[in-house]
Scaffold this motif. Sequence first.
Motif, PDB file in Angstrom:
ATOM      1  N   PRO A   1      -3.945   5.231   1.423  1.00  0.00           N
ATOM      2  CA  PRO A   1      -3.060   4.315   0.682  1.00  0.00           C
ATOM      3  C   PRO A   1      -3.608   3.969  -0.693  1.00  0.00           C
ATOM      4  N   LEU A   2      -2.659   3.616  -1.597  1.00  0.00           N
ATOM      5  CA  LEU A   2      -2.999   3.262  -2.970  1.00  0.00           C
ATOM      6  C   LEU A   2      -2.279   1.973  -3.347  1.00  0.00           C
ATOM      7  N   ALA A   3      -2.862   1.223  -4.259  1.00  0.00           N
ATOM      8  CA  ALA A   3      -2.188   0.065  -4.812  1.00  0.00           C
ATOM      9  C   ALA A   3      -1.134   0.521  -5.811  1.00  0.00           C
ATOM     10  N   SER A   4      -0.204  -0.348  -6.161  1.00  0.00           N
ATOM     11  CA  SER A   4       0.870   0.007  -7.094  1.00  0.00           C
ATOM     12  C   SER A   4       0.293   0.476  -8.425  1.00  0.00           C
TER      13      SER A   4
ATOM     14  N   VAL B   1       7.183   9.269  -2.345  1.00  0.00           N
ATOM     15  CA  VAL B   1       6.271   8.150  -2.067  1.00  0.00           C
ATOM     16  C   VAL B   1       6.848   7.339  -0.913  1.00  0.00           C
ATOM     17  N   TRP B   2       5.957   6.534  -0.319  1.00  0.00           N
ATOM     18  CA  TRP B   2       6.387   5.707   0.847  1.00  0.00           C
ATOM     19  C   TRP B   2       5.448   4.507   0.971  1.00  0.00           C
ATOM     20  N   ARG B   3       6.003   3.377   1.430  1.00  0.00           N
ATOM     21  CA  ARG B   3       5.236   2.191   1.801  1.00  0.00           C
ATOM     22  C   ARG B   3       5.819   1.636   3.093  1.00  0.00           C
TER      23      ARG B   3
ATOM     24  N   LEU C   1       7.871  -0.882  -8.554  1.00  0.00           N
ATOM     25  CA  LEU C   1       6.473  -0.699  -8.958  1.00  0.00           C
ATOM     26  C   LEU C   1       6.193  -1.314 -10.325  1.00  0.00           C
ATOM     27  N   GLY C   2       7.242  -1.536 -11.107  1.00  0.00           N
ATOM     28  CA  GLY C   2       7.025  -1.977 -12.491  1.00  0.00           C
ATOM     29  C   GLY C   2       6.683  -0.797 -13.397  1.00  0.00           C
TER      30      GLY C   2
ATOM     31  N   GLN D   1       0.859  -1.176   0.000  1.00  0.00           N
ATOM     32  CA  GLN D   1       0.000   0.000   0.000  1.00  0.00           C
ATOM     33  C   GLN D   1       0.902   1.235   0.000  1.00  0.00           C
ATOM     34  N   TRP D   2       0.707   2.112  -0.960  1.00  0.00           N
ATOM     35  CA  TRP D   2       1.606   3.254  -1.154  1.00  0.00           C
ATOM     36  C   TRP D   2       0.921   4.560  -0.739  1.00  0.00           C
TER      37      TRP D   2
END
Length: 260
Positions: free
Chosen positions: A16-19, A37-39, A55-56, A3-4
Amino acid sequence: MSQWFYAEGNRQQRGPLASEELIALYQSSRIALDTLVWRDGLPQWQPLGSVADELGLVIAPPPAVEPAPDAPVLEPAVPTPPRIPGFDTPEPRNAVPGPAPAYAASPAYARIAPPPKKTSGCLVIGLVLGIGFLVVMGILAAIAIPAYNDYLHRAKVANAVGIVSQLKNQVTVFAMDTERCPVNGDDGFQSPTSYAAEYVGAVRIGRFGEDKCGIEMEFSVPDKRALDGKMLWFEYDMQSQEWTCSSDLDTKYVPAQCRG
């Protein structure tokens, strides 16, 4: 799935956001490669470009610019990062000469802390139940262990008394045949200590009073002060030919037949 979070304008965190959502924001130009950004697991906030591989995220190379004909080819100037009004940009110790990245020197970056980790409600409930269980078990043990020990002592006292009480019939026969009370050393009667056994230190046989014979049993339980050295008496009345029993033991240890 990680979760980013990302810093909007380097001042307010979002997520939070998905990749995939983070990549979509970059592709729609809502965030850039220098967006912080941070996770969970990262020691601090990082620019998006530094975690692109994780992240791809595919970063397209900038288009090549063809120099104008006959124009001299110049070395590209190193741009100076914009300064945030009201803040100084300190030079990091042991830094390589040259301009520092904007995200490393930005006071806004320093103010953005990773989101706090939330404690699972199930974990809290489990801890409370576990502590409560240990407390209850401790209380039950404090009650049950002494009660169990008392039960063992009562059982062993009753067993010892039952063995010694077998002498009553022998004393009765002797008194009826000789019209006197037997004593230790008489035919069929041993010395006091020869009767020693578990919980029994000595057994004394003799005359307790006028026309009364008796058996005195002394307890020997060194590790139990409530029992050690205490006495129990069987008394035989030659006139009525009846036996009675008494003791100076605590009542909870006295066999039922010896309670007044």
